[in-house]
Design a protein around this motif. Structure first.
Motif, mmCIF file in Angstrom:
data_model
loop_
_atom_site.group_PDB
_atom_site.id
_atom_site.type_symbol
_atom_site.label_atom_id
_atom_site.label_comp_id
_atom_site.label_asym_id
_atom_site.label_seq_id
_atom_site.Cartn_x
_atom_site.Cartn_y
_atom_site.Cartn_z
ATOM 1 N N THR A 87 0.831 -1.199 0.000
ATOM 2 C CA THR A 87 0.000 0.000 0.000
ATOM 3 C C THR A 87 0.862 1.244 0.000
ATOM 4 N N ASP A 88 0.253 2.328 -0.447
ATOM 5 C CA ASP A 88 0.923 3.620 -0.487
ATOM 6 C C ASP A 88 -0.064 4.660 0.030
ATOM 7 N N GLU A 89 0.410 5.569 0.845
ATOM 8 C CA GLU A 89 -0.439 6.611 1.407
ATOM 9 C C GLU A 89 0.069 7.993 1.008
ATOM 10 N N GLU A 90 -0.893 8.865 0.746
ATOM 11 C CA GLU A 90 -0.598 10.258 0.446
ATOM 12 C C GLU A 90 -1.609 11.124 1.193
ATOM 13 N N ILE A 91 -1.254 12.379 1.428
ATOM 14 C CA ILE A 91 -2.171 13.317 2.070
ATOM 15 C C ILE A 91 -2.312 14.566 1.213
ATOM 16 N N GLY A 92 -3.418 15.268 1.433
ATOM 17 C CA GLY A 92 -3.666 16.519 0.723
ATOM 18 C C GLY A 92 -4.501 17.440 1.584
ATOM 19 N N LEU A 93 -4.279 18.731 1.464
ATOM 20 C CA LEU A 93 -5.068 19.700 2.223
ATOM 21 C C LEU A 93 -6.451 19.836 1.610
ATOM 22 N N VAL A 115 -8.154 18.467 -4.828
ATOM 23 C CA VAL A 115 -7.169 18.173 -3.784
ATOM 24 C C VAL A 115 -5.916 17.592 -4.434
ATOM 25 N N SER A 116 -4.771 18.178 -4.120
ATOM 26 C CA SER A 116 -3.487 17.672 -4.606
ATOM 27 C C SER A 116 -2.865 16.801 -3.525
ATOM 28 N N PHE A 117 -2.574 15.569 -3.862
ATOM 29 C CA PHE A 117 -2.007 14.628 -2.896
ATOM 30 C C PHE A 117 -0.499 14.539 -3.061
ATOM 31 N N ALA A 118 0.191 14.311 -1.934
ATOM 32 C CA ALA A 118 1.643 14.190 -1.932
ATOM 33 C C ALA A 118 2.065 13.160 -0.897
ATOM 34 N N GLN A 119 3.230 12.586 -1.097
ATOM 35 C CA GLN A 119 3.771 11.621 -0.139
ATOM 36 C C GLN A 119 3.927 12.254 1.245
ATOM 37 N N ALA A 125 9.051 17.202 4.370
ATOM 38 C CA ALA A 125 8.199 17.177 3.186
ATOM 39 C C ALA A 125 6.743 17.507 3.532
ATOM 40 N N ALA A 126 6.519 18.049 4.711
ATOM 41 C CA ALA A 126 5.165 18.306 5.215
ATOM 42 C C ALA A 126 4.400 19.299 4.352
ATOM 43 N N LEU A 127 3.069 19.169 4.393
ATOM 44 C CA LEU A 127 2.186 20.134 3.750
ATOM 45 C C LEU A 127 1.898 21.248 4.748
ATOM 46 N N VAL A 128 1.997 22.484 4.313
ATOM 47 C CA VAL A 128 1.840 23.629 5.213
ATOM 48 C C VAL A 128 0.385 24.081 5.243
ATOM 49 N N LYS A 138 -9.058 22.838 10.227
ATOM 50 C CA LYS A 138 -8.717 22.740 8.802
ATOM 51 C C LYS A 138 -8.834 21.280 8.378
ATOM 52 N N ALA A 139 -9.479 21.044 7.247
ATOM 53 C CA ALA A 139 -9.656 19.695 6.717
ATOM 54 C C ALA A 139 -8.420 19.248 5.951
ATOM 55 N N TYR A 140 -8.152 17.952 6.023
ATOM 56 C CA TYR A 140 -7.133 17.338 5.181
ATOM 57 C C TYR A 140 -7.636 15.945 4.781
ATOM 58 N N TRP A 141 -7.094 15.433 3.688
ATOM 59 C CA TRP A 141 -7.500 14.148 3.131
ATOM 60 C C TRP A 141 -6.350 13.158 3.194
#
Length: 168
Positions: A87-93, A115-119, A125-128, A138-141
């Motif tokens: 499996t691979d996981e990504e998150i997006g704001l 929504v733009s997903f990133a590793q 490499a965090a999303l700000v 704040k929502a995130y996916w």
């Protein structure tokens, strides 16, 4: 009193009293906090999903519960990926503004629009998210992709963490 890790809390989406991670598909923030250490956001990878491959989405909200301090430069990142190599996981704001209501997706297989997903593996490499004042959300996916031919795996998903600064 300074901010501590317990001042930043995670809540399900999916309705005011939703406690089912499988129904955390966007919409209104729930009053139900995701239990610390029990971040079972995704269900077990069933044999048909493992055989064919599967991509699923979940939405959560982060909330600053400190009574007076702002979480400055708040960032979200994947601290540890799933232990499954399949499996691979990504998150997006989320696309909604701070304190906004995030879009709702039709089902767990439908990608949220815009929504733009990133590793986002590790704090470097965090999303700000930006500044989150007391009481703000704040929502995130989170996106989980299961490779075709994967082995079945219980509680398959990443460990999500946050980092921030505060003014003393």
């Amino acid at each position: 009193m300074p901010m501590v890790a317990t001042d930043i809390k995670i809540y399900y989406s999916g309705g005011a009293a939703n406690s089912d991670p499988n129904a955390s598909l966007g919409g209104v923030i729930s009053s139900v906090e995701v239990s610390a250490g029990v971040h079972n956001l995704f269900d077990q990878v069933a044999s048909d999903e493992a055989s064919a491959g599967d991509t699923e989405y979940r939405c959560e909200y982060v909330k600053n519960t400190h009574p007076t301090l702002t979480a400055q430069n708040l960032k979200v990142f994947v601290n540890a990926e799933s232990p499954s190599a399949d499996t691979d996981e990504e998150i997006g704001l989320g696309t909604s503004a701070i304190n906004g209501t995030e879009q709702t997706i039709a089902d767990e297989d439908t990608a949220p629009s815009g929504v733009s997903f990133a590793q986002a593996n590790g704090v470097g490499a965090a999303l700000v998210i930006g500044d989150l004042a007391p009481g703000e959300t704040k929502a995130y996916w989170v996106k989980r992709t299961v490779s075709p031919g994967a082995a079945a795996y219980n509680n398959d998903g990443p460990t999500i963490r946050f980092a921030w600064d505060t003014a003393a």
